[in-house]
Design an enzyme around this catalytic site. Structure first.
Site, PDB file in Angstrom:
ATOM      1  N   HIS A   8      -5.751   3.549  -1.723  1.00  0.00           N
ATOM      2  CA  HIS A   8      -7.088   3.865  -1.207  1.00  0.00           C
ATOM      3  C   HIS A   8      -7.485   5.246  -1.721  1.00  0.00           C
ATOM      4  O   HIS A   8      -6.918   6.252  -1.282  1.00  0.00           O
ATOM      5  CB  HIS A   8      -7.040   3.834   0.332  1.00  0.00           C
ATOM      6  CG  HIS A   8      -8.362   4.052   0.993  1.00  0.00           C
ATOM      7  ND1 HIS A   8      -8.527   3.942   2.355  1.00  0.00           N
ATOM      8  CD2 HIS A   8      -9.582   4.376   0.506  1.00  0.00           C
ATOM      9  CE1 HIS A   8      -9.795   4.178   2.666  1.00  0.00           C
ATOM     10  NE2 HIS A   8     -10.448   4.463   1.561  1.00  0.00           N
ATOM     11  N   THR A  42      -8.239   3.677   8.308  1.00  0.00           N
ATOM     12  CA  THR A  42      -9.454   2.858   8.377  1.00  0.00           C
ATOM     13  C   THR A  42      -9.515   2.174   9.737  1.00  0.00           C
ATOM     14  O   THR A  42      -8.690   1.318  10.042  1.00  0.00           O
ATOM     15  CB  THR A  42      -9.426   1.799   7.249  1.00  0.00           C
ATOM     16  OG1 THR A  42      -8.984   2.431   6.055  1.00  0.00           O
ATOM     17  CG2 THR A  42     -10.788   1.200   7.033  1.00  0.00           C
ATOM     18  N   GLU A  80     -10.908  -9.482   3.541  1.00  0.00           N
ATOM     19  CA  GLU A  80      -9.623  -9.073   4.114  1.00  0.00           C
ATOM     20  C   GLU A  80      -9.884  -8.865   5.597  1.00  0.00           C
ATOM     21  O   GLU A  80     -10.678  -7.993   5.989  1.00  0.00           O
ATOM     22  CB  GLU A  80      -9.113  -7.778   3.471  1.00  0.00           C
ATOM     23  CG  GLU A  80      -7.784  -7.350   4.086  1.00  0.00           C
ATOM     24  CD  GLU A  80      -7.067  -6.247   3.309  1.00  0.00           C
ATOM     25  OE1 GLU A  80      -7.173  -6.219   2.072  1.00  0.00           O
ATOM     26  OE2 GLU A  80      -6.414  -5.417   3.965  1.00  0.00           O
ATOM     27  N   GLU A 132      -8.670   0.201  -2.856  1.00  0.00           N
ATOM     28  CA  GLU A 132      -9.513   0.241  -1.649  1.00  0.00           C
ATOM     29  C   GLU A 132     -10.450   1.421  -1.792  1.00  0.00           C
ATOM     30  O   GLU A 132     -10.037   2.511  -2.204  1.00  0.00           O
ATOM     31  CB  GLU A 132      -8.653   0.455  -0.406  1.00  0.00           C
ATOM     32  CG  GLU A 132      -7.737  -0.695  -0.090  1.00  0.00           C
ATOM     33  CD  GLU A 132      -6.852  -0.373   1.112  1.00  0.00           C
ATOM     34  OE1 GLU A 132      -6.964   0.735   1.678  1.00  0.00           O
ATOM     35  OE2 GLU A 132      -6.039  -1.220   1.467  1.00  0.00           O
ATOM     36  N   HIS A 185      -3.654  -4.442   7.941  1.00  0.00           N
ATOM     37  CA  HIS A 185      -3.745  -3.299   8.845  1.00  0.00           C
ATOM     38  C   HIS A 185      -2.842  -3.480  10.060  1.00  0.00           C
ATOM     39  O   HIS A 185      -3.004  -4.409  10.828  1.00  0.00           O
ATOM     40  CB  HIS A 185      -5.172  -3.019   9.316  1.00  0.00           C
ATOM     41  CG  HIS A 185      -5.350  -1.579   9.705  1.00  0.00           C
ATOM     42  ND1 HIS A 185      -5.845  -0.639   8.831  1.00  0.00           N
ATOM     43  CD2 HIS A 185      -5.042  -0.926  10.831  1.00  0.00           C
ATOM     44  CE1 HIS A 185      -5.842   0.540   9.422  1.00  0.00           C
ATOM     45  NE2 HIS A 185      -5.356   0.394  10.639  1.00  0.00           N
ATOM     46  N   GLY A 186      -1.897  -2.576  10.164  1.00  0.00           N
ATOM     47  CA  GLY A 186      -1.019  -2.572  11.333  1.00  0.00           C
ATOM     48  C   GLY A 186       0.011  -3.685  11.341  1.00  0.00           C
ATOM     49  O   GLY A 186       0.630  -3.943  12.379  1.00  0.00           O
ATOM     50  N   ARG A 191      -9.646   7.896  -1.318  1.00  0.00           N
ATOM     51  CA  ARG A 191     -10.602   8.345  -0.303  1.00  0.00           C
ATOM     52  C   ARG A 191     -11.486   9.471  -0.838  1.00  0.00           C
ATOM     53  O   ARG A 191     -11.047  10.243  -1.696  1.00  0.00           O
ATOM     54  CB  ARG A 191      -9.858   8.844   0.938  1.00  0.00           C
ATOM     55  CG  ARG A 191      -9.037   7.779   1.649  1.00  0.00           C
ATOM     56  CD  ARG A 191      -8.473   8.338   2.935  1.00  0.00           C
ATOM     57  NE  ARG A 191      -9.519   8.600   3.888  1.00  0.00           N
ATOM     58  CZ  ARG A 191      -9.789   7.847   4.959  1.00  0.00           C
ATOM     59  NH1 ARG A 191      -9.047   6.809   5.238  1.00  0.00           N
ATOM     60  NH2 ARG A 191     -10.773   8.160   5.758  1.00  0.00           N
ATOM     61  N   GLY A 221       1.094  -1.277   4.420  1.00  0.00           N
ATOM     62  CA  GLY A 221       1.468   0.055   3.970  1.00  0.00           C
ATOM     63  C   GLY A 221       2.353   0.806   4.930  1.00  0.00           C
ATOM     64  O   GLY A 221       3.537   1.035   4.674  1.00  0.00           O
ATOM     65  N   HIS A 222       1.791   1.188   6.060  1.00  0.00           N
ATOM     66  CA  HIS A 222       2.461   2.124   6.955  1.00  0.00           C
ATOM     67  C   HIS A 222       3.869   1.665   7.338  1.00  0.00           C
ATOM     68  O   HIS A 222       4.828   2.441   7.288  1.00  0.00           O
ATOM     69  CB  HIS A 222       1.615   2.350   8.217  1.00  0.00           C
ATOM     70  CG  HIS A 222       2.143   3.430   9.088  1.00  0.00           C
ATOM     71  ND1 HIS A 222       1.691   4.717   9.041  1.00  0.00           N
ATOM     72  CD2 HIS A 222       3.142   3.408  10.000  1.00  0.00           C
ATOM     73  CE1 HIS A 222       2.378   5.448   9.886  1.00  0.00           C
ATOM     74  NE2 HIS A 222       3.263   4.684  10.495  1.00  0.00           N
ATOM     75  N   ASN A 258       0.849  -1.193   0.000  1.00  0.00           N
ATOM     76  CA  ASN A 258       0.000   0.000   0.000  1.00  0.00           C
ATOM     77  C   ASN A 258       0.886   1.245   0.000  1.00  0.00           C
ATOM     78  O   ASN A 258       1.649   1.475   0.944  1.00  0.00           O
ATOM     79  CB  ASN A 258      -0.906  -0.039   1.242  1.00  0.00           C
ATOM     80  CG  ASN A 258      -1.846   1.157   1.305  1.00  0.00           C
ATOM     81  OD1 ASN A 258      -1.443   2.282   1.007  1.00  0.00           O
ATOM     82  ND2 ASN A 258      -3.084   0.924   1.683  1.00  0.00           N
ATOM     83  N   ASP A 292      -0.116   4.450  -0.270  1.00  0.00           N
ATOM     84  CA  ASP A 292      -0.822   5.699   0.067  1.00  0.00           C
ATOM     85  C   ASP A 292       0.106   6.732   0.717  1.00  0.00           C
ATOM     86  O   ASP A 292       0.023   7.928   0.441  1.00  0.00           O
ATOM     87  CB  ASP A 292      -1.958   5.434   1.065  1.00  0.00           C
ATOM     88  CG  ASP A 292      -3.118   4.678   0.453  1.00  0.00           C
ATOM     89  OD1 ASP A 292      -3.188   4.586  -0.787  1.00  0.00           O
ATOM     90  OD2 ASP A 292      -3.953   4.169   1.231  1.00  0.00           O
ATOM     91  N   HIS A 293       0.966   6.253   1.621  1.00  0.00           N
ATOM     92  CA  HIS A 293       1.744   7.220   2.409  1.00  0.00           C
ATOM     93  C   HIS A 293       2.927   7.815   1.658  1.00  0.00           C
ATOM     94  O   HIS A 293       3.474   8.826   2.074  1.00  0.00           O
ATOM     95  CB  HIS A 293       2.151   6.617   3.752  1.00  0.00           C
ATOM     96  CG  HIS A 293       0.947   6.389   4.617  1.00  0.00           C
ATOM     97  ND1 HIS A 293      -0.066   7.320   4.731  1.00  0.00           N
ATOM     98  CD2 HIS A 293       0.559   5.331   5.356  1.00  0.00           C
ATOM     99  CE1 HIS A 293      -1.002   6.844   5.519  1.00  0.00           C
ATOM    100  NE2 HIS A 293      -0.654   5.640   5.906  1.00  0.00           N
ATOM    101  N   ARG A 348      -7.268  12.692   0.538  1.00  0.00           N
ATOM    102  CA  ARG A 348      -6.176  13.196   1.396  1.00  0.00           C
ATOM    103  C   ARG A 348      -4.802  12.726   0.909  1.00  0.00           C
ATOM    104  O   ARG A 348      -3.808  13.354   1.215  1.00  0.00           O
ATOM    105  CB  ARG A 348      -6.397  12.806   2.856  1.00  0.00           C
ATOM    106  CG  ARG A 348      -6.273  11.354   3.129  1.00  0.00           C
ATOM    107  CD  ARG A 348      -6.336  11.067   4.611  1.00  0.00           C
ATOM    108  NE  ARG A 348      -7.651  11.361   5.167  1.00  0.00           N
ATOM    109  CZ  ARG A 348      -8.078  10.841   6.316  1.00  0.00           C
ATOM    110  NH1 ARG A 348      -7.284  10.059   7.017  1.00  0.00           N
ATOM    111  NH2 ARG A 348      -9.270  11.119   6.771  1.00  0.00           N
TER     112      ARG A 348
HETATM  113  N1  PXP Z   1      -5.851  -3.026   4.243  1.00  0.00           N
HETATM  114  C1  PXP Z   1      -6.808  -2.082   4.278  1.00  0.00           C
HETATM  115  C2  PXP Z   1      -8.176  -2.440   3.833  1.00  0.00           C
HETATM  116  C3  PXP Z   1      -6.510  -0.764   4.729  1.00  0.00           C
HETATM  117  O1  PXP Z   1      -7.486   0.166   4.760  1.00  0.00           O
HETATM  118  C4  PXP Z   1      -5.192  -0.467   5.104  1.00  0.00           C
HETATM  119  C5  PXP Z   1      -4.852   0.914   5.558  1.00  0.00           C
HETATM  120  O2  PXP Z   1      -4.994   1.788   4.508  1.00  0.00           O
HETATM  121  C6  PXP Z   1      -4.222  -1.476   5.026  1.00  0.00           C
HETATM  122  C7  PXP Z   1      -4.579  -2.756   4.604  1.00  0.00           C
HETATM  123  C8  PXP Z   1      -2.786  -1.236   5.355  1.00  0.00           C
HETATM  124  O3  PXP Z   1      -2.650  -0.934   6.685  1.00  0.00           O
HETATM  125  P1  PXP Z   1      -1.237  -0.408   7.225  1.00  0.00           P
HETATM  126  O4  PXP Z   1      -0.980   0.890   6.527  1.00  0.00           O
HETATM  127  O5  PXP Z   1      -1.457  -0.276   8.678  1.00  0.00           O
HETATM  128  O6  PXP Z   1      -0.225  -1.442   6.857  1.00  0.00           O
END
Ligand code: PXP
Length: 249
Positions: free
Chosen positions: A52, A110, A160, A79, A199-200, A54, A221-222, A9, A11-12, A58
């Protein structure tokens, strides 16, 4: 599936670009490049690129999504919240995968899973529309029996599992969260759903996650983008790939 797939991901990467160049994307100075990030991730072993789009734009912008669709070599995972505006864009982009997520404006990221059971009709219609546009569709849900059953009922292709609570759990509550994920994964698999998670996730918590069976893909992602600051994006992706190679479904 041959191996546990990694969706990176990015996004960042765009969060950083937007911090300086919001509204100035035509500037020759606008960086970092979303496309370069995607290609570097692919080169290092990403199986898909996740973004994503949005409602508040953002980070990822419409033009980014179309550019990625055109240029990446792996799969595009979009997403999105279930809104008419974004659905219309998704049907034009034709991503390989769509992950439907809940979205509200104040959240930092999210925060919880999608309430599929509470929106059966609206989500079933969106799933059908996206599948007709050629996408495989996933529901981003908490590891909850009712939500897994509802995802199968609306004919989603994938779920997911939201790993945020697992990731934030303390040493003492992590086993409980892992058990919830296991149960949801087993049920999802029995119902014929592809089971993904995200996520996380970090290289540190992945070994605990690997007690969960049937995982096909992780979206991360993060932590990858954070680590990239110190070791570069390609190396950050490789570090995750290395840990993921130890997963036995
Ligand atoms: N999956 C989904 C559906 C998400 O919304 C996100 C966060 O955008 C992620 C995975 C990735 O999460 P993280 O950035 O915490 O790795």
């Amino acid at each position: 599936m041959d191996r546990l797939h990694l969706g990176v991901n990015i996004d960042h990467v765009v969060t950083l670009r937007q911090a300086r160049y919001r509204g100035m994307l035509e500037s020759p100075n606008a960086e970092p490049s979303v496309l370069e990030a995607a290609l570097a991730s692919e080169e290092a072993g990403a199986d898909s690129i996740t973004v994503h789009l949005r409602a508040d734009r953002r980070h990822i912008q419409d033009a980014d999504v179309f550019l990625l669709r055109d240029k990446i070599r792996t799969k595009l995972n979009l997403e999105m919240g279930n809104t008419r505006e974004i659905l219309e864009i998704a049907c034009r982009v034709k991503p390989d995968f769509v992950c439907l997520v809940p979205e509200n404006r104040e959240e930092v990221t999210t925060e919880g899973g999608l309430d599929v059971a509470g929106q059966i009709e609206a989500l079933a219609a969106t799933v059908k529309t996206l599948q007709a546009a050629g996408a495989r569709v996933s529901m981003f849900i908490d590891p909850d029996t009712e939500q897994v059953l509802a995802s199968a009922a609306i004919k989603a292709d994938m779920i997911e599992l939201h790993t945020g609570t697992f990731a934030n759990a303390s040493h003492s509550t992590r086993p409980l969260e892992t058990a919830r994920l296991r149960e949801a994964a087993v049920l999802g698999n029995e119902l014929g759903l592809q089971v993904n998670a995200g996520h996380g996730l970090t290289v540190k918590n992945l070994p605990d996650l690997f007690a969960v069976p049937h995982l096909a893909e992780l979206n991360i992602g993060h932590s990858i983008v954070s680590r990239a600051i110190f070791v570069g994006l390609g190396n950050a992706v490789k570090e995750f790939r290395e840990v993921m190679a130890t997963y036995r479904a």
